[in-house]
Design a protein around this motif. Structure first.
Motif, PDB file in Angstrom:
ATOM      1  N   ASN A   2       3.633  -9.450  -3.566  1.00  0.00           N
ATOM      2  CA  ASN A   2       3.861  -8.044  -3.269  1.00  0.00           C
ATOM      3  C   ASN A   2       4.828  -7.933  -2.078  1.00  0.00           C
ATOM      4  N   GLU A   3       6.085  -7.553  -2.339  1.00  0.00           N
ATOM      5  CA  GLU A   3       7.081  -7.451  -1.282  1.00  0.00           C
ATOM      6  C   GLU A   3       7.081  -6.053  -0.708  1.00  0.00           C
ATOM      7  N   GLN A   4       7.164  -5.960   0.610  1.00  0.00           N
ATOM      8  CA  GLN A   4       7.204  -4.675   1.287  1.00  0.00           C
ATOM      9  C   GLN A   4       8.645  -4.375   1.691  1.00  0.00           C
ATOM     10  N   ARG A   5       9.068  -3.152   1.412  1.00  0.00           N
ATOM     11  CA  ARG A   5      10.420  -2.722   1.729  1.00  0.00           C
ATOM     12  C   ARG A   5      10.508  -2.349   3.202  1.00  0.00           C
ATOM     13  N   CYS A   6      11.671  -2.563   3.806  1.00  0.00           N
ATOM     14  CA  CYS A   6      11.928  -2.202   5.199  1.00  0.00           C
ATOM     15  C   CYS A   6      11.782  -0.688   5.365  1.00  0.00           C
ATOM     16  N   SER A   7      11.244  -0.244   6.499  1.00  0.00           N
ATOM     17  CA  SER A   7      11.013   1.181   6.744  1.00  0.00           C
ATOM     18  C   SER A   7      12.277   1.942   7.149  1.00  0.00           C
ATOM     19  N   CYS A   8      13.387   1.261   7.332  1.00  0.00           N
ATOM     20  CA  CYS A   8      14.671   1.904   7.612  1.00  0.00           C
ATOM     21  C   CYS A   8      15.123   2.547   6.294  1.00  0.00           C
ATOM     22  N   ASN A   9      15.235   3.873   6.250  1.00  0.00           N
ATOM     23  CA  ASN A   9      15.477   4.574   4.986  1.00  0.00           C
ATOM     24  C   ASN A   9      16.641   4.045   4.151  1.00  0.00           C
ATOM     25  N   PRO A  10      17.838   3.861   4.691  1.00  0.00           N
ATOM     26  CA  PRO A  10      18.924   3.391   3.834  1.00  0.00           C
ATOM     27  C   PRO A  10      18.876   1.891   3.546  1.00  0.00           C
ATOM     28  N   CYS A  11      17.979   1.158   4.188  1.00  0.00           N
ATOM     29  CA  CYS A  11      17.911  -0.300   4.032  1.00  0.00           C
ATOM     30  C   CYS A  11      17.282  -0.669   2.687  1.00  0.00           C
ATOM     31  N   SER A  12      17.826  -1.707   2.084  1.00  0.00           N
ATOM     32  CA  SER A  12      17.287  -2.176   0.802  1.00  0.00           C
ATOM     33  C   SER A  12      16.589  -3.528   0.947  1.00  0.00           C
ATOM     34  N   CYS A  13      16.408  -3.984   2.173  1.00  0.00           N
ATOM     35  CA  CYS A  13      15.798  -5.293   2.426  1.00  0.00           C
ATOM     36  C   CYS A  13      14.278  -5.240   2.309  1.00  0.00           C
ATOM     37  N   THR A  14      13.704  -6.419   2.148  1.00  0.00           N
ATOM     38  CA  THR A  14      12.251  -6.549   2.180  1.00  0.00           C
ATOM     39  C   THR A  14      11.878  -7.219   3.491  1.00  0.00           C
ATOM     40  N   VAL A  15      10.689  -6.951   3.962  1.00  0.00           N
ATOM     41  CA  VAL A  15      10.224  -7.563   5.205  1.00  0.00           C
ATOM     42  C   VAL A  15       9.465  -8.845   4.888  1.00  0.00           C
ATOM     43  N   ASP A  16       9.520  -9.763   5.832  1.00  0.00           N
ATOM     44  CA  ASP A  16       8.824 -11.039   5.654  1.00  0.00           C
ATOM     45  C   ASP A  16       7.923 -11.286   6.855  1.00  0.00           C
ATOM     46  N   ALA A  17       7.549 -12.520   7.071  1.00  0.00           N
ATOM     47  CA  ALA A  17       6.648 -12.862   8.176  1.00  0.00           C
ATOM     48  C   ALA A  17       7.279 -12.573   9.539  1.00  0.00           C
ATOM     49  N   ASN A  18       8.600 -12.459   9.600  1.00  0.00           N
ATOM     50  CA  ASN A  18       9.303 -12.191  10.859  1.00  0.00           C
ATOM     51  C   ASN A  18       9.567 -10.700  11.059  1.00  0.00           C
TER      52      ASN A  18
END
Length: 76
Positions: A2-18
């Motif tokens: 289950n990948e979580q998306r970055c909370s920055c609205n225009p960002c398309s990245c997923t967050v990791d352990a860092n």
């Protein structure tokens, strides 16, 4: 996974352990967490979210043109 998306609205990245956690929200990097305040790019080169959050130069120029110069007297 289950990948979580970055909370920055225009960002398309997923967050990791860092992930950078701020106000209970997870961001992929410090630049996204601070809203690209100083024009910092996202940590992922392909992501252009830092560019999307910056004001367009023409908008800034137009706003300056619409203001009164500081030398104008205050009207009574």
């Amino acid at each position: 996974m289950n990948e979580q998306r970055c909370s920055c609205n225009p960002c398309s990245c997923t967050v990791d352990a860092n992930a950078v956690v701020q106000d209970g929200k997870a961001y992929c990097c410090e630049a996204c967490a601070t809203g690209h305040r100083n024009g910092e790019p996202c940590r992922v080169a392909e992501c252009k979210c830092g560019e999307a959050t910056q004001p367009k130069e023409s908008s800034v120029d137009n706003a300056l043109d619409e203001t009164f110069p500081a030398s104008d007297p205050i009207s009574p």
